[in-house]
Design a protein around this motif. Structure first.
Motif, mmCIF file in Angstrom:
data_model
loop_
_atom_site.group_PDB
_atom_site.id
_atom_site.type_symbol
_atom_site.label_atom_id
_atom_site.label_comp_id
_atom_site.label_asym_id
_atom_site.label_seq_id
_atom_site.Cartn_x
_atom_site.Cartn_y
_atom_site.Cartn_z
ATOM 1 N N PHE A 1 -0.378 -13.291 12.167
ATOM 2 C CA PHE A 1 -0.943 -12.157 12.853
ATOM 3 C C PHE A 1 -0.909 -12.393 14.601
ATOM 4 C CE2 PHE A 1 -5.165 -10.093 14.606
ATOM 5 C CZ PHE A 1 -4.556 -8.950 15.161
ATOM 6 N N LEU A 2 -0.407 -11.466 15.396
ATOM 7 C CA LEU A 2 -0.397 -11.302 16.758
ATOM 8 C C LEU A 2 -1.097 -10.148 17.294
ATOM 9 C CD1 LEU A 2 3.252 -12.528 17.681
ATOM 10 C CD2 LEU A 2 1.272 -13.930 17.913
ATOM 11 N N CYS A 3 -2.194 -10.537 17.843
ATOM 12 C CA CYS A 3 -3.128 -9.378 18.129
ATOM 13 C C CYS A 3 -2.606 -9.080 19.752
ATOM 14 C CB CYS A 3 -4.552 -9.898 18.323
ATOM 15 S SG CYS A 3 -5.772 -8.606 18.804
ATOM 16 N N MET A 4 -2.601 -7.609 19.939
ATOM 17 C CA MET A 4 -1.847 -7.290 21.294
ATOM 18 C C MET A 4 -2.831 -6.384 21.735
ATOM 19 S SD MET A 4 2.091 -7.151 20.418
ATOM 20 C CE MET A 4 2.519 -7.660 21.793
ATOM 21 N N PHE A 5 -2.723 -6.328 23.290
ATOM 22 C CA PHE A 5 -3.536 -5.237 23.980
ATOM 23 C C PHE A 5 -2.846 -4.656 24.976
ATOM 24 C CE2 PHE A 5 -6.451 -3.802 27.137
ATOM 25 C CZ PHE A 5 -7.125 -2.810 26.217
ATOM 26 N N GLY A 6 -2.549 -3.559 25.099
ATOM 27 C CA GLY A 6 -1.882 -2.685 26.367
ATOM 28 C C GLY A 6 -2.863 -1.355 26.490
ATOM 29 N N ALA B 1 -0.821 -5.704 16.056
ATOM 30 C CA ALA B 1 -1.854 -4.794 15.986
ATOM 31 C C ALA B 1 -2.641 -5.067 17.209
ATOM 32 C CB ALA B 1 -2.615 -4.901 14.832
ATOM 33 N N GLY B 2 -3.304 -4.012 17.686
ATOM 34 C CA GLY B 2 -4.328 -3.844 18.489
ATOM 35 C C GLY B 2 -5.039 -2.492 18.512
ATOM 36 N N ASP B 3 -6.208 -2.333 19.404
ATOM 37 C CA ASP B 3 -6.960 -1.234 19.618
ATOM 38 C C ASP B 3 -7.613 -1.125 20.631
ATOM 39 O OD1 ASP B 3 -9.844 -2.587 18.860
ATOM 40 O OD2 ASP B 3 -8.538 -3.472 17.616
ATOM 41 N N VAL C 1 -11.407 -5.806 17.863
ATOM 42 C CA VAL C 1 -12.095 -6.300 16.709
ATOM 43 C C VAL C 1 -11.571 -5.432 15.516
ATOM 44 C CG1 VAL C 1 -14.012 -7.048 17.512
ATOM 45 C CG2 VAL C 1 -13.936 -4.692 17.139
ATOM 46 N N THR C 2 -11.005 -4.151 15.575
ATOM 47 C CA THR C 2 -10.393 -3.455 14.425
ATOM 48 C C THR C 2 -9.177 -4.167 13.976
ATOM 49 O OG1 THR C 2 -11.220 -1.203 15.260
ATOM 50 C CG2 THR C 2 -9.547 -1.244 13.736
ATOM 51 N N ALA C 3 -8.340 -4.553 14.780
ATOM 52 C CA ALA C 3 -6.994 -5.235 14.470
ATOM 53 C C ALA C 3 -7.272 -6.527 13.878
ATOM 54 C CB ALA C 3 -6.084 -5.482 15.601
ATOM 55 N N ASN C 4 -8.114 -7.350 14.331
ATOM 56 C CA ASN C 4 -8.670 -8.415 13.930
ATOM 57 C C ASN C 4 -9.092 -8.589 12.552
ATOM 58 O OD1 ASN C 4 -7.941 -9.764 16.379
ATOM 59 N ND2 ASN C 4 -10.020 -9.588 17.126
ATOM 60 N N TYR C 5 -10.177 -7.628 12.315
ATOM 61 C CA TYR C 5 -10.626 -7.649 10.907
ATOM 62 C C TYR C 5 -9.803 -6.995 9.717
ATOM 63 C CZ TYR C 5 -15.364 -8.920 12.369
ATOM 64 O OH TYR C 5 -16.386 -9.565 12.915
ATOM 65 N N MET D 1 3.699 1.281 21.428
ATOM 66 C CA MET D 1 5.115 0.772 21.491
ATOM 67 C C MET D 1 5.558 -0.408 22.165
ATOM 68 S SD MET D 1 6.786 3.524 21.021
ATOM 69 C CE MET D 1 5.587 3.825 19.673
ATOM 70 N N GLU D 2 4.373 -1.183 22.448
ATOM 71 C CA GLU D 2 4.245 -2.423 22.878
ATOM 72 C C GLU D 2 4.473 -3.476 21.561
ATOM 73 O OE1 GLU D 2 1.549 -6.153 25.216
ATOM 74 O OE2 GLU D 2 0.489 -4.401 24.389
ATOM 75 N N THR D 3 3.767 -2.981 20.451
ATOM 76 C CA THR D 3 3.788 -3.745 19.115
ATOM 77 C C THR D 3 5.297 -3.607 18.696
ATOM 78 O OG1 THR D 3 2.443 -1.883 18.077
ATOM 79 C CG2 THR D 3 1.416 -3.887 18.779
ATOM 80 N N LEU D 4 5.627 -2.148 18.672
ATOM 81 C CA LEU D 4 7.191 -1.999 18.062
ATOM 82 C C LEU D 4 8.046 -2.824 18.906
ATOM 83 C CD1 LEU D 4 8.723 -0.391 16.152
ATOM 84 C CD2 LEU D 4 8.609 1.527 17.723
ATOM 85 N N ALA D 5 8.220 -2.637 20.215
ATOM 86 C CA ALA D 5 9.143 -3.494 20.997
ATOM 87 C C ALA D 5 9.085 -4.700 20.620
ATOM 88 C CB ALA D 5 9.164 -3.078 22.498
ATOM 89 N N THR D 6 7.865 -5.325 20.711
ATOM 90 C CA THR D 6 7.787 -6.873 20.652
ATOM 91 C C THR D 6 8.173 -7.188 19.004
ATOM 92 O OG1 THR D 6 5.980 -7.020 22.113
ATOM 93 C CG2 THR D 6 6.203 -8.881 20.506
ATOM 94 N N GLY D 7 7.763 -6.432 17.994
ATOM 95 C CA GLY D 7 8.424 -6.740 16.556
ATOM 96 C C GLY D 7 9.869 -6.574 16.438
ATOM 97 N N ALA D 8 10.323 -5.818 17.091
ATOM 98 C CA ALA D 8 11.801 -5.549 17.010
ATOM 99 C C ALA D 8 12.500 -6.742 17.862
ATOM 100 C CB ALA D 8 12.200 -4.245 17.501
ATOM 101 N N SER D 9 11.787 -7.283 18.813
ATOM 102 C CA SER D 9 12.585 -8.378 19.601
ATOM 103 C C SER D 9 12.620 -9.682 18.614
ATOM 104 C CB SER D 9 11.984 -8.552 20.925
ATOM 105 O OG SER D 9 10.550 -8.885 20.684
ATOM 106 N N LEU D 10 11.423 -9.856 17.920
ATOM 107 C CA LEU D 10 11.130 -10.863 16.965
ATOM 108 C C LEU D 10 12.208 -10.893 15.870
ATOM 109 C CD1 LEU D 10 7.148 -11.215 17.133
ATOM 110 C CD2 LEU D 10 8.750 -12.798 18.196
#
Length: 337
Positions: free
Chosen positions: A103-108, A82-84, A90-94, A114-123
């Motif tokens: 949890f993997l916090c991501m920022f783009g 997740a990210g914001d 802080v939204t995603a972290n809390y 789509m960064e989180t979706l693509a990364t989740g699918a690759s994992l």
């Protein structure tokens, strides 16, 4: 996972969207896609004491709606991505703290959906997770307070300004078959054409969208005709014609299949300047309306290209130019789920 060209991934495994959840604020609920959202609020505080808590509530609502529709408990999830837009995410972290999941916090910036979706699918494709939830959020008042003027200041804005979407979108993916498959992704490069105006995100992000879409076509050996819809994240009425013209110069005419989430989420007469933006813009449109359209058979294959301006308040104050990035994910309908 198979690497295609320099920037694209074609997933070896069949990875599916099993459920999605969305929550939005009042202007989004009153827009043309209002009926496609799971949770709507009629005021920006979302029954909370401040705007930051309101944004947190939106992400919790989206994740909870996603879990409820999947029929699974959060304890069955292997990973939360997740990210914001807020400093230090802080939204995603809390929200991650309350979920209690790995949890993997991501920022783009606004490309994070789509960064989180693509990364989740690759994992999942690589065998590192079985069930993943990806989520993003943004809130008009929290973003305005952080990136521009204090909200109470009431400063005037130019027509090129975008309006940060108040909302959150969450999606659950796994190898469990459904009728919507995550087929491929194209990871963007950071592009900077020298734009410095924080009130013109469309011009800043259009080159990144162009670069990702062009390289997606080249990596995958595809053209605009291979898609029922190519949707960008939040280029608005300013960036949309720019990306179309840039692609046309390279021989890719996307006008018949292209739309922009920032233009889709609001009515033209709503007070949103050039259109919507923010992490939630591409997320709530994709995880609400576009998934419904795929499930109904209106679309069979779409390319979602979320765009993000990688600036910070400090860099804007120092008159730095605004770099941007765009990440694309291919979603396709499958029969027999």
């Amino acid at each position: 996972m198979g690497k295609m060209g320099q920037q694209s991934w074609l997933y070896n495994s069949a990875i599916y969207i099993n459920a999605a959840g969305t929550a939005v604020g009042p202007l989004e609920a009153a827009g043309p896609l209002g009926e496609s959202f799971d949770q709507t609020y009629q005021e920006l505080h979302c029954n909370q004491d401040n705007w930051e808590l309101a944004e947190r509530q939106l992400m919790k609502d989206a994740v909870n709606a996603c879990l409820q529709k999947s029929g699974k408990d959060r304890s069955e999830m292997d990973l939360f991505l997740a990210g914001d837009l807020l400093n230090q995410n802080v939204t995603a972290n809390y929200v991650a703290k309350e979920l209690g999941l790995p949890f993997l916090c991501m920022f783009g910036a606004c490309s994070t959906s789509m960064e989180t979706l693509a990364t989740g699918a690759s994992l999942i494709d690589g065998g590192f997770a079985d069930q993943v939830i990806a989520a993003v959020s943004s809130h008009n008042a929290t973003a305005e307070r952080q990136f521009r003027y204090p909200t109470e200041y009431g400063g005037q804005k130019p027509k090129t300004a975008t309006f940060t979407v108040t909302g959150s979108g969450a999606v659950m993916i796994s190898k469990q078959k459904s009728n919507i498959r995550v087929e491929a992704a194209t990871i963007g490069r950071v592009m900077d054409y020298g734009t410095k105006d924080p009130f013109d995100m469309g011009s800043a992000m259009a080159p990144a969208a162009y670069d990702t879409i062009k390289n997606h076509f080249q990596d995958m050996g595809r053209s605009p005709k291979d898609y029922d819809l190519i949707v960008t994240g939040d280029l608005s009425s300013v960036g949309t014609p720019i990306v179309r013209d840039m692609l046309k110069e390279d021989g890719f005419n996307v006008e018949e299949v292209h739309n922009d989430c920032g233009l889709m989420i609001y009515h033209s007469d709503q007070p949103v300047f050039s259109g919507g933006s923010g992490c939630a813009c591409s997320a709530v449109v994709t995880y609400g309306k576009l998934l419904d359209d795929l499930a109904s058979g209106k679309y069979n294959k779409i390319l979602v290209v979320a765009t993000g301006a990688l600036m910070s308040p400090t860099m804007v104050q120092q008159k730095e130019s605004i770099p941007a990035i765009a990440h694309g994910v291919v979603l396709m309908r499958e029969e027999g789920a």
